[in-house]
Design an enzyme around this catalytic site. Structure first.
Site, PDB file in Angstrom:
ATOM      1  N   GLU A   1     -52.116 -19.834 -28.069  1.00 11.15           N
ATOM      2  CA  GLU A   1     -51.455 -19.485 -26.761  1.00 11.15           C
ATOM      3  C   GLU A   1     -50.387 -18.475 -26.977  1.00 11.15           C
ATOM      4  O   GLU A   1     -49.751 -18.387 -28.075  1.00 11.15           O
ATOM      5  CB  GLU A   1     -50.554 -20.683 -26.241  1.00 11.15           C
ATOM      6  CG  GLU A   1     -50.378 -20.742 -24.964  1.00 11.15           C
ATOM      7  CD  GLU A   1     -49.639 -22.212 -24.609  1.00 11.15           C
ATOM      8  OE1 GLU A   1     -50.624 -23.276 -24.952  1.00 11.15           O
ATOM      9  OE2 GLU A   1     -48.860 -22.289 -23.913  1.00 11.15           O
TER      10      GLU A   1
ATOM     11  N   ARG B   1     -51.187 -30.100 -26.592  1.00 11.62           N
ATOM     12  CA  ARG B   1     -50.985 -28.879 -27.169  1.00 11.62           C
ATOM     13  C   ARG B   1     -52.636 -28.256 -27.497  1.00 11.62           C
ATOM     14  O   ARG B   1     -53.476 -29.117 -27.975  1.00 11.62           O
ATOM     15  CB  ARG B   1     -50.327 -29.104 -28.587  1.00 11.62           C
ATOM     16  CG  ARG B   1     -48.925 -29.494 -28.327  1.00 11.62           C
ATOM     17  CD  ARG B   1     -47.893 -28.133 -27.884  1.00 11.62           C
ATOM     18  NE  ARG B   1     -46.679 -28.419 -27.798  1.00 11.62           N
ATOM     19  CZ  ARG B   1     -45.821 -28.601 -26.613  1.00 11.62           C
ATOM     20  NH1 ARG B   1     -46.792 -28.789 -25.352  1.00 11.62           N
ATOM     21  NH2 ARG B   1     -44.716 -28.771 -26.552  1.00 11.62           N
TER      22      ARG B   1
ATOM     23  N   HIS C   1     -50.202 -23.400 -19.080  1.00 11.25           N
ATOM     24  CA  HIS C   1     -49.118 -24.337 -19.643  1.00 11.25           C
ATOM     25  C   HIS C   1     -48.127 -24.724 -18.711  1.00 11.25           C
ATOM     26  O   HIS C   1     -46.815 -24.531 -18.846  1.00 11.25           O
ATOM     27  CB  HIS C   1     -48.379 -23.837 -20.842  1.00 11.25           C
ATOM     28  CG  HIS C   1     -47.869 -24.760 -21.931  1.00 11.25           C
ATOM     29  ND1 HIS C   1     -47.767 -24.791 -23.283  1.00 11.25           N
ATOM     30  CD2 HIS C   1     -47.354 -26.130 -21.436  1.00 11.25           C
ATOM     31  CE1 HIS C   1     -47.245 -25.515 -23.601  1.00 11.25           C
ATOM     32  NE2 HIS C   1     -46.814 -26.500 -22.654  1.00 11.25           N
TER      33      HIS C   1
HETATM   34  C1  GLV Z   1     -44.361 -28.842 -22.628  1.00 15.04           C
HETATM   35  O1  GLV Z   1     -45.363 -28.536 -23.173  1.00 15.04           O
HETATM   36  C2  GLV Z   1     -43.440 -29.668 -23.340  1.00 15.04           C
HETATM   37  O2  GLV Z   1     -43.416 -29.967 -24.672  1.00 15.04           O
HETATM   38  O3  GLV Z   1     -42.309 -29.775 -22.744  1.00 15.04           O
END
Ligand code: GLV
Length: 359
Positions: A291, A262, A309
């Site tokens: 983000e 993250r 991401h």
């Molecule tokens: C993606 O970042 C997730 O947490 O599935």
């Protein structure tokens, strides 16, 4: 709610056929099929992949549904969860759930589920793609080719860092911060590169279980010794800005930082300074502190690889995540304990029982 679409199946006698599931943004087809075949009423608010929902739109959806399927792009806080005292559960389609206030969900008696396990391999694969791309300057080289700039082979052309012992003959050190399922899968993939692996876990400071792949290290030691630092912790207040200026200054100037966890785990403005002033050699990022925005200057650097991401974005994995989210949502709707519940204690609360009896 002009963008929303509904698919209502003919009513059946099971409790689930009477329910209403609100899906904030369209999930992959495998999950949609499970929802539609169950006979429940399904509302998908946002069909357009590039558009999100406002908080007001999420609240409106929550008011009218029994179960919510959100994505990590929607903050689910007290105001959202308090909008409906009949909401039976939240089935997030992601393994991470830092967008949901779990303490509030538990207090209000709302079970929350995620999609763990199925994305471990895809995320570990992409971590390695980032690691290799940043060290060996893969996107920079690609851009050079498609721009028609390759005129003559040269001994210094896009010379990057080794991953295997390579020219130096020295084994490289991979430092993994956050040694859970994904961290361990990243370690497993290092075998073919003859690396030494150090592991540190902010939630298990006494050390990871003995593991033939990784050796436990203290945080500072890992930062100082690693040629690659890869981040895989959950985002919590404890891991917010885990990597900031002091940590970046502690890393080797030849080291690379990779983040597919993250964004807020890194102080992104400090990272831009570190990359500009070459405190470290480069960074590969799949996630961002704010983000989808990036810190000023990040996109202009030539020692970064930046992805939107996509760590779990393989077709099979995203399909499986959608299947799990849909299955979890149907369990919430039936008032049954759902697999993958992140706050299981909620099932023993009066607040949860009251919700089920109101439904
Ligand atoms: C993606 O970042 C997730 O947490 O599935």
């Amino acid at each position: 709610m002009s963008q929303s679409s509904e698919s209502t199946q003919s009513s059946r006698s099971s409790r689930s056929s009477q329910g209403h599931i609100f899906v904030t943004r369209r999930i992959p087809q495998a999950g949609m099929e499970i929802l539609e075949e169950s006979g429940v009423r399904v509302t998908v608010f946002q069909q357009d992949e590039e558009k999100g929902l406002t908080k007001e739109e999420v609240i409106e959806g929550v008011k009218s549904c029994d179960v919510l399927i959100p994505l990590l792009t929607e903050p689910i806080d007290r105001e959202v969860m308090s909008a409906n005292d009949k909401l039976l559960g939240i089935a997030q389609m992601a393994v991470g759930f830092n967008n949901i206030d779990i303490d509030v969900a538990s207090e209000l008696g709302i079970p929350v589920t995620n999609t763990p396990g199925v994305l471990t391999d895809s995320t570990a694969d992409l971590t390695w793609a980032l690691l290799m791309a940043v060290a060996r300057l893969v996107p920079q080289s690609h851009n050079y080719m498609v721009a028609g700039r390759y005129k003559l082979w040269g001994p210094n052309l896009f010379a990057g860092g080794d991953i295997s012992p390579g020219g130096s003959g020295k084994r490289k050190v991979l430092g993994i911060i956050g040694y859970g399922r994904i961290g361990a899968a990243v370690a497993k993939r290092s075998i073919g590169f003859d690396m030494d692996v150090l592991a540190y876990d902010p939630f298990n400071k006494k050390g990871v279980e003995a593991d033939s792949l990784a050796q436990w290290a203290e945080f500072d030691e890992l930062l100082e010794k690693s040629d690659f630092v890869s981040l895989h912790p959950l985002l919590t207040p404890e891991t917010h800005h885990l990597i900031g200026e002091p940590e970046l200054r502690r890393m080797k100037s030849s080291a690379y930082l990779v983040n597919a966890s993250r964004g807020p785990v890194i102080d992104e403005r400090a990272l831009v300074r570190a990359l500009r002033q070459n405190w470290i050699a480069g960074a590969g990022l799949d996630v961002y502190e704010h983000e989808p925005a990036m810190a000023d200057g990040l996109a202009e650097l030539d020692n970064v690889v930046l992805l939107p991401h996509i760590a779990s974005a393989s077709l099979d994995t995203r399909g499986k995540m959608a299947t799990m989210a849909a299955t979890n949502a149907l369990a919430h709707l039936k008032g049954e304990p759902a697999a993958n519940v992140v706050n299981p204690e909620v099932y023993d609360t009066d607040a949860y029982r009251a919700r089920v009896s109101r439904g």
